[in-house]
Design a protein around this motif. Structure first.
Motif, mmCIF file in Angstrom:
data_model
loop_
_atom_site.group_PDB
_atom_site.id
_atom_site.type_symbol
_atom_site.label_atom_id
_atom_site.label_comp_id
_atom_site.label_asym_id
_atom_site.label_seq_id
_atom_site.Cartn_x
_atom_site.Cartn_y
_atom_site.Cartn_z
ATOM 1 N N ALA A 166 -1.988 2.810 2.200
ATOM 2 C CA ALA A 166 -2.797 1.913 1.368
ATOM 3 C C ALA A 166 -1.915 0.850 0.733
ATOM 4 O O ALA A 166 -0.769 1.107 0.396
ATOM 5 N N ILE A 167 -2.495 -0.338 0.598
ATOM 6 C CA ILE A 167 -1.873 -1.420 -0.171
ATOM 7 C C ILE A 167 -2.904 -1.893 -1.174
ATOM 8 O O ILE A 167 -4.014 -2.273 -0.798
ATOM 9 N N ALA B 155 1.816 -5.188 -6.728
ATOM 10 C CA ALA B 155 1.183 -4.363 -5.701
ATOM 11 C C ALA B 155 1.612 -2.912 -5.846
ATOM 12 O O ALA B 155 2.659 -2.605 -6.424
ATOM 13 N N ARG B 156 0.787 -2.050 -5.298
ATOM 14 C CA ARG B 156 1.119 -0.629 -5.144
ATOM 15 C C ARG B 156 0.981 -0.332 -3.657
ATOM 16 O O ARG B 156 -0.022 -0.673 -3.042
ATOM 17 N N VAL B 157 2.001 0.300 -3.089
ATOM 18 C CA VAL B 157 2.000 0.643 -1.675
ATOM 19 C C VAL B 157 2.176 2.151 -1.537
ATOM 20 O O VAL B 157 3.106 2.724 -2.104
ATOM 21 N N ASP B 158 1.261 2.778 -0.811
ATOM 22 C CA ASP B 158 1.381 4.185 -0.449
ATOM 23 C C ASP B 158 1.693 4.236 1.033
ATOM 24 O O ASP B 158 1.027 3.578 1.841
ATOM 25 N N LEU B 159 2.704 5.011 1.395
ATOM 26 C CA LEU B 159 3.042 5.129 2.805
ATOM 27 C C LEU B 159 3.571 6.513 3.111
ATOM 28 O O LEU B 159 3.903 7.285 2.214
ATOM 29 N N THR B 160 3.628 6.801 4.396
ATOM 30 C CA THR B 160 4.256 8.018 4.881
ATOM 31 C C THR B 160 5.450 7.597 5.710
ATOM 32 O O THR B 160 5.338 6.718 6.570
ATOM 33 N N GLU C 170 -0.873 -9.532 1.269
ATOM 34 C CA GLU C 170 -0.873 -8.292 2.054
ATOM 35 C C GLU C 170 -0.085 -8.470 3.353
ATOM 36 O O GLU C 170 0.686 -7.592 3.738
ATOM 37 N N GLU C 171 -0.245 -9.591 4.026
ATOM 38 C CA GLU C 171 0.538 -9.852 5.234
ATOM 39 C C GLU C 171 2.026 -9.909 4.900
ATOM 40 O O GLU C 171 2.858 -9.422 5.672
ATOM 41 N N ALA C 172 2.362 -10.513 3.768
ATOM 42 C CA ALA C 172 3.763 -10.586 3.352
ATOM 43 C C ALA C 172 4.326 -9.186 3.130
ATOM 44 O O ALA C 172 5.455 -8.893 3.530
ATOM 45 N N VAL D 171 5.269 8.375 -0.079
ATOM 46 C CA VAL D 171 5.951 7.482 -1.012
ATOM 47 C C VAL D 171 4.920 6.568 -1.667
ATOM 48 O O VAL D 171 4.042 6.031 -0.996
ATOM 49 N N ARG D 172 5.037 6.406 -2.975
ATOM 50 C CA ARG D 172 4.220 5.436 -3.705
ATOM 51 C C ARG D 172 5.178 4.514 -4.437
ATOM 52 O O ARG D 172 6.013 4.955 -5.219
#
Length: 158
Positions: free
Chosen positions: A98-99, A107-112, A35-37, A132-133
């Motif tokens: 969310a990560i 991994a799946r990353v959700d961001l704005t 997660e830090e990476a 964005v997912r």
């Protein structure tokens, strides 16, 4: 498979730039956890996108990338190149929503992502926010995007 050629809107191009935001891998620094990476990767990717380094962005798209809009790696890379050249300088501000980690290599990353133009004739243009997912996989220790969805809201995700 045949794709219909349609004019590409500025909203679509900015959405693609949001996807590109996550296609760079972290360089030089190490992180203690996956997660830090990913968080380090996000920050460095944001800076690279603002610099308009489309070649580096294209290298970070997985060979077998595909999305709901019919893009594969080659098509997305060409569209990213065009979008970077047309938009000029932009400022990108991201917020990680969310990560989700699936082991150490997926991994799946959700961001704005929020875009503001700082160059060319569109100076000061607030291009809005995009959700964005991204689905990512670590290939030989390098994160790559293999699927993406984006839109101004979840309703227009494809």
């Amino acid at each position: 498979m045949t794709f219909r050629q349609t004019p590409v809107s500025i909203r679509y191009r900015l959405g693609m730039l949001a996807v590109a935001l996550l296609t760079l891998s972290a360089c030089g620094e190490s992180a203690d956890s996956p997660e830090e990476a990913l968080r380090l990767w996000l920050g460095e990717s944001e800076a690279a996108l603002e610099d308009g380094d489309w070649r580096e962005l294209a290298e970070r798209i997985a060979l077998h990338y595909e999305d709901g809009r019919g893009n594969d790696k080659a098509r997305l890379a060409a569209q990213l190149r065009a979008a970077v050249f047309r938009q000029g300088a932009i400022e990108v501000v991201t917020s990680v929503d969310a990560i989700e980690l699936y082991g150490d290599d997926a991994a799946r990353v959700d961001l704005t992502a929020r875009f503001v133009s700082v160059g060319s004739q569109a100076r000061g243009l607030d291009a809005g926010s995009y959700r964005v997912r991204l689905d990512l996989a670590a290939v030989d220790g390098t994160w790559q995007v293999y699927s993406a969805r984006w839109g101004s809201s979840e309703r227009d995700w494809r």
